[in-house]
Design an enzyme around this catalytic site. Structure first.
Site, PDB file in Angstrom:
ATOM      1  N   LYS A  13      14.164  62.468 -14.012  1.00  0.00           N
ATOM      2  CA  LYS A  13      15.172  61.632 -13.343  1.00  0.00           C
ATOM      3  C   LYS A  13      15.068  60.168 -13.802  1.00  0.00           C
ATOM      4  O   LYS A  13      16.058  59.548 -14.176  1.00  0.00           O
ATOM      5  CB  LYS A  13      15.004  61.682 -11.804  1.00  0.00           C
ATOM      6  N   ARG A  88      16.947  62.622  -0.464  1.00  0.00           N
ATOM      7  CA  ARG A  88      15.934  63.670  -0.617  1.00  0.00           C
ATOM      8  C   ARG A  88      15.973  64.667   0.526  1.00  0.00           C
ATOM      9  O   ARG A  88      15.213  65.630   0.516  1.00  0.00           O
ATOM     10  CB  ARG A  88      14.554  63.006  -0.648  1.00  0.00           C
ATOM     11  N   ARG A 127       3.028  61.588 -18.495  1.00  0.00           N
ATOM     12  CA  ARG A 127       3.345  60.247 -17.985  1.00  0.00           C
ATOM     13  C   ARG A 127       2.057  59.437 -17.756  1.00  0.00           C
ATOM     14  O   ARG A 127       2.008  58.254 -18.064  1.00  0.00           O
ATOM     15  CB  ARG A 127       4.149  60.337 -16.689  1.00  0.00           C
ATOM     16  N   ARG A 139      -0.032  55.849 -10.937  1.00  0.00           N
ATOM     17  CA  ARG A 139       0.438  56.211  -9.605  1.00  0.00           C
ATOM     18  C   ARG A 139      -0.610  57.062  -8.905  1.00  0.00           C
ATOM     19  O   ARG A 139      -1.158  57.994  -9.498  1.00  0.00           O
ATOM     20  CB  ARG A 139       1.755  57.005  -9.736  1.00  0.00           C
ATOM     21  N   ARG A 150       4.006  67.413  -3.342  1.00  0.00           N
ATOM     22  CA  ARG A 150       5.333  66.870  -3.708  1.00  0.00           C
ATOM     23  C   ARG A 150       6.301  68.021  -4.002  1.00  0.00           C
ATOM     24  O   ARG A 150       7.468  67.977  -3.629  1.00  0.00           O
ATOM     25  CB  ARG A 150       5.201  65.947  -4.922  1.00  0.00           C
TER      26      ARG A 150
HETATM   27  P1  AP5 Z   1      10.162  61.089 -15.347  1.00  0.00           P
HETATM   28  O1  AP5 Z   1      11.460  60.683 -15.916  1.00  0.00           O
HETATM   29  O2  AP5 Z   1       9.209  60.033 -14.930  1.00  0.00           O
HETATM   30  O3  AP5 Z   1      10.398  62.137 -14.156  1.00  0.00           O
HETATM   31  P2  AP5 Z   1      10.893  61.893 -12.671  1.00  0.00           P
HETATM   32  O4  AP5 Z   1      11.778  63.033 -12.309  1.00  0.00           O
HETATM   33  O5  AP5 Z   1      11.453  60.520 -12.512  1.00  0.00           O
HETATM   34  O6  AP5 Z   1       9.502  62.046 -11.924  1.00  0.00           O
HETATM   35  P3  AP5 Z   1       8.875  61.292 -10.663  1.00  0.00           P
HETATM   36  O7  AP5 Z   1       7.469  61.811 -10.578  1.00  0.00           O
HETATM   37  O8  AP5 Z   1       9.037  59.816 -10.725  1.00  0.00           O
HETATM   38  O9  AP5 Z   1       9.746  61.880  -9.518  1.00  0.00           O
HETATM   39  P4  AP5 Z   1       9.443  61.898  -8.020  1.00  0.00           P
HETATM   40  O10 AP5 Z   1      10.735  62.290  -7.451  1.00  0.00           O
HETATM   41  O11 AP5 Z   1       8.292  62.767  -7.630  1.00  0.00           O
HETATM   42  O12 AP5 Z   1       8.903  60.429  -7.703  1.00  0.00           O
HETATM   43  P5  AP5 Z   1       9.518  59.190  -6.908  1.00  0.00           P
HETATM   44  O13 AP5 Z   1       8.953  57.986  -7.519  1.00  0.00           O
HETATM   45  O14 AP5 Z   1      10.965  59.329  -6.741  1.00  0.00           O
HETATM   46  O15 AP5 Z   1       9.459  62.051 -16.411  1.00  0.00           O
HETATM   47  C1  AP5 Z   1       8.135  62.487 -16.267  1.00  0.00           C
HETATM   48  C2  AP5 Z   1       7.476  62.640 -17.659  1.00  0.00           C
HETATM   49  O16 AP5 Z   1       8.147  63.672 -18.380  1.00  0.00           O
HETATM   50  C3  AP5 Z   1       7.566  61.384 -18.536  1.00  0.00           C
HETATM   51  O17 AP5 Z   1       6.374  61.300 -19.273  1.00  0.00           O
HETATM   52  C4  AP5 Z   1       8.743  61.646 -19.461  1.00  0.00           C
HETATM   53  O18 AP5 Z   1       8.599  60.985 -20.687  1.00  0.00           O
HETATM   54  C5  AP5 Z   1       8.679  63.155 -19.608  1.00  0.00           C
HETATM   55  N1  AP5 Z   1       9.989  63.776 -19.775  1.00  0.00           N
HETATM   56  C6  AP5 Z   1      11.139  63.474 -19.123  1.00  0.00           C
HETATM   57  N2  AP5 Z   1      12.155  64.260 -19.526  1.00  0.00           N
HETATM   58  C7  AP5 Z   1      11.626  65.101 -20.443  1.00  0.00           C
HETATM   59  C8  AP5 Z   1      12.179  66.166 -21.240  1.00  0.00           C
HETATM   60  N3  AP5 Z   1      13.463  66.527 -21.149  1.00  0.00           N
HETATM   61  N4  AP5 Z   1      11.340  66.816 -22.090  1.00  0.00           N
HETATM   62  C9  AP5 Z   1      10.045  66.463 -22.216  1.00  0.00           C
HETATM   63  N5  AP5 Z   1       9.464  65.444 -21.503  1.00  0.00           N
HETATM   64  C10 AP5 Z   1      10.249  64.783 -20.627  1.00  0.00           C
HETATM   65  O19 AP5 Z   1       8.895  59.391  -5.448  1.00  0.00           O
HETATM   66  C11 AP5 Z   1       7.525  59.203  -5.178  1.00  0.00           C
HETATM   67  C12 AP5 Z   1       7.268  59.343  -3.689  1.00  0.00           C
HETATM   68  O20 AP5 Z   1       8.005  58.328  -2.964  1.00  0.00           O
HETATM   69  C13 AP5 Z   1       7.739  60.654  -3.043  1.00  0.00           C
HETATM   70  O21 AP5 Z   1       6.783  61.683  -3.193  1.00  0.00           O
HETATM   71  C14 AP5 Z   1       7.915  60.222  -1.577  1.00  0.00           C
HETATM   72  O22 AP5 Z   1       6.669  60.130  -0.914  1.00  0.00           O
HETATM   73  C15 AP5 Z   1       8.470  58.813  -1.711  1.00  0.00           C
HETATM   74  N6  AP5 Z   1       9.951  58.807  -1.737  1.00  0.00           N
HETATM   75  C16 AP5 Z   1      10.738  58.424  -2.772  1.00  0.00           C
HETATM   76  N7  AP5 Z   1      12.019  58.544  -2.453  1.00  0.00           N
HETATM   77  C17 AP5 Z   1      12.077  59.007  -1.183  1.00  0.00           C
HETATM   78  C18 AP5 Z   1      13.118  59.370  -0.305  1.00  0.00           C
HETATM   79  N8  AP5 Z   1      14.408  59.264  -0.682  1.00  0.00           N
HETATM   80  N9  AP5 Z   1      12.818  59.838   0.917  1.00  0.00           N
HETATM   81  C19 AP5 Z   1      11.519  59.931   1.321  1.00  0.00           C
HETATM   82  N10 AP5 Z   1      10.464  59.627   0.547  1.00  0.00           N
HETATM   83  C20 AP5 Z   1      10.741  59.172  -0.713  1.00  0.00           C
END
Ligand code: AP5
Length: 263
Positions: A13, A88, A127, A139, A150
């Protein structure tokens, strides 16, 4: 443009959101990044958010909805935004509908990145390696234990959003297992379906040349005859160009001569 990117942790994402921002001049609204910044302040609300995130659980809906409400009202979000990690839960999606409705705004689409869970740990490890190489702070939730939590939260609370947005006719899915550039191209095709139908200029020219040749063949002319034949567009009126003054004078003189000969 106002978009949502949906997908489990590590589905890409953030990666795709950054590309969309670059391409469309919109802002990237990542609730994960905003919450990590809040957590880093060390305030009571920040510390509460941090302990929830470190366990891999979701921060309460009212906290994230308030963050988003405040963020979409900022001037930089006027041109549009891509939401990464929000909504979410179904109540968050309903709150977003209300927020947008009150502002007379609409969502353009919801793109789901479909990936097999089996590869997500590898993505997270990648990552961690990338962030280490850039000298960034890691992180606290990027480890195998927290990833399990997660993923469980995603399955139970976030996955139902696909039905929610499919019901609204907004959901489009792409293969998130494909290489990063291919995922970007698939999203581009969703956002700009006309680009798929329009062949490139070179392809269109080649097709025109082929069909002109075909016409020549159908008219029964052989290759040699086609080579001798005048170009498809003859000079003068047919080409759409006005004949020159000299050509017009010559033509008139010819007409006068033939009239005199007849009389
Ligand atoms: P990356 O692009 O970083 O993936 P991502 O989907 O953004 O992963 P996140 O871990 O950031 O998602 P998340 O939803 O768990 O975390 P968030 O910060 O939102 O890609 C990952 C890796 O893969 C990279 O190395 C990239 O280069 C590689 N890659 C990407 N695409 C690829 C491909 N096609 N092929 C090969 N490699 C690839 O949330 C964190 C925490 O915050 C949550 O757990 C929760 O506690 C809280 N939170 C956030 N939002 C909310 C909400 N709305 N409500 C409640 N709690 C929330």
């Amino acid at each position: 443009m106002r978009l949502i990117l949906l997908g489990p942790p590590g589905s890409g994402k953030g990666t795709q959101a950054r590309r969309l921002v670059h391409k469309h001049g919109i802002v990237h609204l990542s609730t994960g990044e905003i919450l990590r910044a809040v957590a880093a302040t060390g305030t009571p609300i920040g510390l509460r958010a941090k302990s929830t995130m470190d366990r891999g659980e979701l921060v309460p809906d009212e906290v994230v909805v308030a963050i988003i409400a405040n963020r979409i009202d900022r001037p930089d979000a006027k041109r549009g935004f891509v939401l990464d990690g929000f909504p979410r839960t179904v109540p968050q999606a309903q709150a977003l509908d209300r927020l947008l409705g009150e502002r007379g705004l609409k969502l353009d689409g919801v793109v789901e990145l479909k990936v097999d869970e089996g590869i997500l740990l590898k993505r997270i490890e990648t990552r961690v390696a990338e962030m280490t190489a850039r000298g960034e702070k890691l992180r606290a939730d990027d480890n195998p234990e927290v990833l399990k939590g997660r993923l469980a939260a995603y399955r139970a609370q976030t996955a139902p959003l696909t039905d929610y947005y499919a019901g609204l006719g907004l959901l489009r899915s792409v293969d998130g297992m494909a290489p990063i550039d291919a995922v970007t191209a698939a999203i581009d095709r969703i956002l700009n379906p006309a680009a798929k139908a329009k062949p490139g200029r070179r392809k269109a020219k080649a097709a025109k040349r082929r069909s002109a040749k075909g016409r020549g063949k159908r008219a029964g002319r052989g290759n040699a005859a086609r080579r001798r034949a005048p170009p498809a567009r003859s000079k003068g009126r047919k080409s759409g160009r006005k004949p020159s003054r000299r050509a017009r004078a010559k033509n008139k003189a010819g007409q006068r001569k033939s009239r005199t000969r007849r009389s």
